[in-house]
Design a protein around this motif. Structure first.
Motif, PDB file in Angstrom:
ATOM      1  N   GLY A 293       0.836  -1.205   0.000  1.00 25.54           N
ATOM      2  CA  GLY A 293       0.000   0.000   0.000  1.00 25.54           C
ATOM      3  C   GLY A 293       0.866   1.248   0.000  1.00 25.54           C
ATOM      4  N   THR A 294       0.579   2.134   0.939  1.00 30.64           N
ATOM      5  CA  THR A 294       1.347   3.368   1.031  1.00 30.64           C
ATOM      6  C   THR A 294       2.823   3.087   1.297  1.00 30.64           C
ATOM      7  N   ALA A 295       3.092   2.075   2.120  1.00 27.98           N
ATOM      8  CA  ALA A 295       4.496   1.739   2.411  1.00 27.98           C
ATOM      9  C   ALA A 295       5.213   1.281   1.128  1.00 27.98           C
ATOM     10  N   VAL A 338       9.496  -1.769   4.841  1.00 22.70           N
ATOM     11  CA  VAL A 338       8.928  -0.514   5.342  1.00 22.70           C
ATOM     12  C   VAL A 338       7.491  -0.800   5.757  1.00 22.70           C
ATOM     13  N   SER A 339       7.162  -0.491   7.009  1.00 21.09           N
ATOM     14  CA  SER A 339       5.804  -0.785   7.490  1.00 21.09           C
ATOM     15  C   SER A 339       5.500   0.056   8.723  1.00 21.09           C
ATOM     16  N   GLN A 340       4.288   0.570   8.789  1.00 25.58           N
ATOM     17  CA  GLN A 340       3.865   1.298   9.980  1.00 25.58           C
ATOM     18  C   GLN A 340       3.659   0.293  11.116  1.00 25.58           C
ATOM     19  N   SER A 341       2.834  -0.716  10.841  1.00 31.11           N
ATOM     20  CA  SER A 341       2.425  -1.654  11.895  1.00 31.11           C
ATOM     21  C   SER A 341       3.492  -2.685  12.229  1.00 31.11           C
ATOM     22  N   GLY A 342       4.281  -3.055  11.227  1.00 35.79           N
ATOM     23  CA  GLY A 342       5.230  -4.159  11.426  1.00 35.79           C
ATOM     24  C   GLY A 342       4.526  -5.512  11.460  1.00 35.79           C
ATOM     25  N   GLU A 343       3.244  -5.543  11.047  1.00 40.49           N
ATOM     26  CA  GLU A 343       2.475  -6.785  11.127  1.00 40.49           C
ATOM     27  C   GLU A 343       1.861  -7.190   9.792  1.00 40.49           C
ATOM     28  N   THR A 344       2.081  -6.431   8.731  1.00 44.14           N
ATOM     29  CA  THR A 344       1.410  -6.707   7.458  1.00 44.14           C
ATOM     30  C   THR A 344       1.818  -8.087   6.920  1.00 44.14           C
ATOM     31  N   ALA A 345       0.797  -8.924   6.685  1.00 44.64           N
ATOM     32  CA  ALA A 345       1.056 -10.334   6.370  1.00 44.64           C
ATOM     33  C   ALA A 345       1.934 -10.507   5.129  1.00 44.64           C
ATOM     34  N   ALA A 389      -5.582   6.577  12.482  1.00 45.60           N
ATOM     35  CA  ALA A 389      -6.406   6.667  11.274  1.00 45.60           C
ATOM     36  C   ALA A 389      -5.942   5.590  10.303  1.00 45.60           C
ATOM     37  N   VAL A 390      -6.889   4.979   9.608  1.00 45.48           N
ATOM     38  CA  VAL A 390      -6.524   3.924   8.651  1.00 45.48           C
ATOM     39  C   VAL A 390      -5.602   4.485   7.565  1.00 45.48           C
ATOM     40  N   ALA A 391      -5.878   5.699   7.118  1.00 43.39           N
ATOM     41  CA  ALA A 391      -5.023   6.311   6.103  1.00 43.39           C
ATOM     42  C   ALA A 391      -3.718   6.767   6.756  1.00 43.39           C
ATOM     43  N   SER A 392      -2.637   6.248   6.251  1.00 46.28           N
ATOM     44  CA  SER A 392      -1.334   6.586   6.840  1.00 46.28           C
ATOM     45  C   SER A 392      -0.891   7.978   6.386  1.00 46.28           C
ATOM     46  N   THR A 393      -0.470   8.802   7.331  1.00 45.96           N
ATOM     47  CA  THR A 393       0.009  10.152   6.993  1.00 45.96           C
ATOM     48  C   THR A 393       1.367  10.418   7.644  1.00 45.96           C
ATOM     49  N   ILE A 472      -3.652   6.807  -3.779  1.00 47.94           N
ATOM     50  CA  ILE A 472      -4.118   5.921  -2.697  1.00 47.94           C
ATOM     51  C   ILE A 472      -4.847   6.748  -1.646  1.00 47.94           C
ATOM     52  N   LYS A 473      -4.214   7.860  -1.246  1.00 52.29           N
ATOM     53  CA  LYS A 473      -4.779   8.681  -0.163  1.00 52.29           C
ATOM     54  C   LYS A 473      -6.159   9.183  -0.550  1.00 52.29           C
ATOM     55  N   ILE A 474      -6.272   9.748  -1.766  1.00 53.03           N
ATOM     56  CA  ILE A 474      -7.560  10.328  -2.174  1.00 53.03           C
ATOM     57  C   ILE A 474      -8.623   9.225  -2.272  1.00 53.03           C
ATOM     58  N   MET A 475      -8.251   8.094  -2.874  1.00 50.24           N
ATOM     59  CA  MET A 475      -9.233   7.015  -3.051  1.00 50.24           C
ATOM     60  C   MET A 475      -9.738   6.475  -1.723  1.00 50.24           C
ATOM     61  N   GLU A 476      -8.804   6.187  -0.802  1.00 50.94           N
ATOM     62  CA  GLU A 476      -9.245   5.486   0.405  1.00 50.94           C
ATOM     63  C   GLU A 476     -10.081   6.363   1.324  1.00 50.94           C
ATOM     64  N   VAL A 477      -9.894   7.673   1.234  1.00 54.47           N
ATOM     65  CA  VAL A 477     -10.621   8.545   2.163  1.00 54.47           C
ATOM     66  C   VAL A 477     -11.861   9.171   1.519  1.00 54.47           C
TER      67      VAL A 477
HETATM   68  O1  M6R Z   1       1.267  -1.235   8.493  1.00 56.76           O
HETATM   69  P1  M6R Z   1       1.810  -1.129   7.094  1.00 56.76           P
HETATM   70  O2  M6R Z   1       2.539   0.134   6.850  1.00 56.76           O
HETATM   71  O3  M6R Z   1       2.597  -2.332   6.680  1.00 56.76           O
HETATM   72  O4  M6R Z   1       0.507  -1.099   6.175  1.00 56.76           O
HETATM   73  C1  M6R Z   1       0.617  -1.167   4.784  1.00 56.76           C
HETATM   74  C2  M6R Z   1      -0.667  -0.756   4.100  1.00 56.76           C
HETATM   75  O5  M6R Z   1      -1.715  -1.593   4.468  1.00 56.76           O
HETATM   76  C3  M6R Z   1      -1.045   0.694   4.415  1.00 56.76           C
HETATM   77  O6  M6R Z   1      -0.025   1.580   4.051  1.00 56.76           O
HETATM   78  C4  M6R Z   1      -2.333   1.096   3.683  1.00 56.76           C
HETATM   79  O7  M6R Z   1      -2.119   1.143   2.310  1.00 56.76           O
HETATM   80  C5  M6R Z   1      -2.865   2.411   4.230  1.00 56.76           C
HETATM   81  N1  M6R Z   1      -4.285   2.337   4.383  1.00 56.76           N
HETATM   82  C6  M6R Z   1      -2.555   3.571   3.357  1.00 56.76           C
HETATM   83  O8  M6R Z   1      -2.994   4.778   3.872  1.00 56.76           O
END
Ligand code: M6R
Length: 592
Positions: A293-295, A338-345, A389-393, A472-477
């Motif tokens: 995704g964003t990452a 690269v990951s925000q959560s560190g858990e993306t499957a 927020a689900v949308a990563s910023t 991605i940002k515009i679509m998801e929000v």
């Molecule tokens: O936690 P992660 O960074 O691994 O997540 C990856 C994507 O699921 C995440 O960036 C997703 O695309 C966001 N909703 C974007 O805003």
């Protein structure tokens, strides 16, 4: 993807604590929710469809309980499919996060043997399997260990047993963290669930379980069955970081927090930066940046940053496609997740492939103690604080900041990288003022007209992957069909879709691509496009201008994203959507 919580104590009713915690886990899934509590040897269940913060639910008694907020994978959004699920005796209740890949064959066997199922979920097999093991004479811990070896797929679950008054939490690929406070025990998919109660946490690792009978949980290794000692960690997050405060949405709060998060991201251990830079420079069999995704867009941006700053060719691959490149991997390869959560499957699976080939793993993460950090040789934490927020910023720009720093480290000029980022942080601070926000809000109000169904974003150089992230940002929000393109590509096909009034956002940096991207803007303007220029300078082809700081192209990777984030946010708000919880999405995607 689904949030789970468990709570044990001797003084308080569990339900208010469980529901408070679930509200904070809602970003992980928000189709439906449910609780199970234990009272006088009986399990009470309450389930509802919808978001816990919006839907009423009935009280159930008990001081021990479990809860779940769901992102549907197996079975539609119904009360029957929402968790917790029970066994046939009604003595066992389970909440689960993750996927059980072999549930169909296991369910078939259990049904043949007379077990009664009420849902279409994969989860429901867990209480029935436990029931089966208990009936064979095993105790609860032995039963959970036994079935954890049968279940395939990445998951974590919490079991409540009315017979023994025990709660067991087990981790096999999906996150679980315990929080301890005097005579209270919390177990959750993520720390913010109990951050207002305690900062003393214990991270459960894969293949470990916790048995909770009193205020002192016991920990066991699933493979050996032996008791293990786990370290109590004091985290320094503060509660405000995980709350919306006076902001209407987490997304807006997190956008504004970028006034500080870039500086926090620069705060990296210099020795580690130098060491990893050396690894990158010495990786004779390639460097792969992977993410989803964003990452994944950040990884694509990294390709340009490394080329420009360090004169280095790195490869970017969406993690879900990584398997196709596995024959290129060797111990001389470096994989950077690269990951925000560190858990993306998808990223975790890719890292497992990389590890099996002997490649070294670096990760750039936000969530401390996540699965990715546990399998990495080096981890850079971006220090952005909880992103809800689900949308990563803010996590996105902090990841880019760390990548910029790393690229400067590769060229032996860390201090130049720090200076660039410090100056940029000052510019961002100036940018995020109320007047700027109001200006973007006005543009969003115009674009939120229901006739606007499609939108294009164009950029060249580093602003090309930025255009993809913008989409991605515009679509998801805002749910507007937005597409990003390299400026030069539009005329090779997509220009056919441009008609009178089609919004085209043009990302401009003060770099060598400036003249060319403005020509591309002209090409679409001549065909009726409505141009929104995100640029350091105004230009008479722009119908609207959003000013950005005069930074070089590397700096524009962060600076140009901020107006896009605000525009997406205000578009979603103007259209009346809940921007923090876009439909069909979840913050952390723990399924493939
Ligand atoms: O936690 P992660 O960074 O691994 O997540 C990856 C994507 O699921 C995440 O960036 C997703 O695309 C966001 N909703 C974007 O805003």
């Amino acid at each position: 993807m689904c949030g789970i919580i468990g709570y044990w104590n001797i003084d308080n009713e569990a339900l208010p604590i469980l529901s408070g915690a679930l509200k904070k886990l809602e970003y992980r899934g928000y189709d439906s929710f449910g609780f199970a509590t234990l009272n006088n040897g009986q399990i009470y269940i309450e389930k509802q469809i919808g978001k816990i913060s919006e839907v009423k639910y009935n009280n159930i008694p008990g001081r021990v309980g479990i809860g779940h907020t769901r992102w549907a994978t197996h079975g539609g959004v119904t009360k029957q499919n929402s968790h917790p699920h029970k066994d046939c005796t009604g003595k066992i209740a389970v909440v689960h996060n993750g996927i059980i890949e072999n549930f169909q064959e296991l369910k078939r066997r259990l049904v043949d043997e007379g077990h009664k199922f009420l849902s279409n979920t994969d989860t429901e097999i867990i209480p029935h399997l436990i029931e089966e093991k208990l009936a064979s004479g095993l105790d609860l811990k032995q039963s959970v260990i036994k079935i954890s070896k049968i279940l395939k797929g990445r998951n974590a679950f919490i079991v409540l047993d009315a017979e023994t008054n025990e709660m067991i939490a087990i981790r096999n690929g999906s996150p679980l963290i315990l929080g301890l406070k005097d005579k209270e025990v919390f177990i959750a998919s993520d720390i913010p669930a109990f951050l207002d109660k305690t900062k003393e946490v214990i991270y459960l690792d894969d293949g470990q379980l916790a048995v909770i009978r009193n205020e002192r949980p016991e920990f066991y290794d699933i493979n050996t069955g032996k008791r293990i000692i786990k370290r109590l960690i004091k985290i320094d997050w503060n509660q405000n970081q995980a709350e919306k405060g006076s902001y209407a949405h987490f997304m807006l709060k997190e956008i504004i927090e970028q006034k500080n998060t870039i500086v926090a991201a620069i705060n990296q251990d210099e020795t580690q930066l130098v060491r990893v830079a050396r690894e990158i420079n010495n990786a004779t069999n390639g460097v792969f940046f992977i993410g989803c995704g964003t990452a994944a867009r950040v990884c694509h941006i990294a390709e340009y940053i490394f080329s420009k700053v360090a004169n280095k060719r790195i490869n970017y691959i969406p993690a879900s496609e990584f398997e196709n490149y596995k024959h290129f991997l060797s111990p001389e390869t470096l994989v950077i997740a690269v990951s925000q959560s560190g858990e993306t499957a998808d990223v975790l699976d890719a890292l497992k492939i990389a590890k099996s080939k002997g490649a070294k793993i670096i990760s750039i993460l936000n969530v401390i103690g996540s699965s990715m950090s546990r399998i990495s040789d080096y981890t850079f934490h971006i220090n952005a604080g909880p992103e809800k927020a689900v949308a990563s910023t803010k996590a996105t720009t902090s990841q880019i900041a760390v990548i910029i720093l790393l690229s400067y480290a590769c060229s032996g000029k860390i201090k130049d990288g720090e200076k660039l980022l410090m100056e940029l942080s000052g510019e961002i601070n100036d940018m995020l003022n109320p007047r700027y926000q109001e200006h973007i809000k006005n543009i969003a109000t115009i674009l939120s007209d229901e006739k606007v169904q499609n939108m294009f974003i164009i950029g060249r150089g580093i602003n090309y992957p930025l255009s993809l992230e913008s989409a991605i940002k515009i679509m998801e929000v805002s749910y507007i069909n937005a597409q990003g393109f390299a400026g030069g590509e539009l005329k090779h096909g997509p220009i056919a879709l441009i008609e009178n009034g089609t919004p085209v956002i043009v990302l401009v940096a003060d770099d060598n691509d400036k003249a060319k991207i403005l020509s591309n803007a002209m090409e679409v303007k001549s065909r009726g496009a409505y141009i929104i220029g995100i640029s350091p300078d105004n230009n008479n082809i722009f119908d609207y201008w959003i000013k950005t700081p005069r930074v070089d192209s590397v700096g524009s990777a962060i600076a140009n994203l901020i107006p896009i984030q605000l525009l997406s946010y205000y578009l979603g708000v103007a259209k009346g959507y809940n921007v923090d919880y876009p439909k069909n999405l979840a913050k952390s995607v723990t399924v493939n």
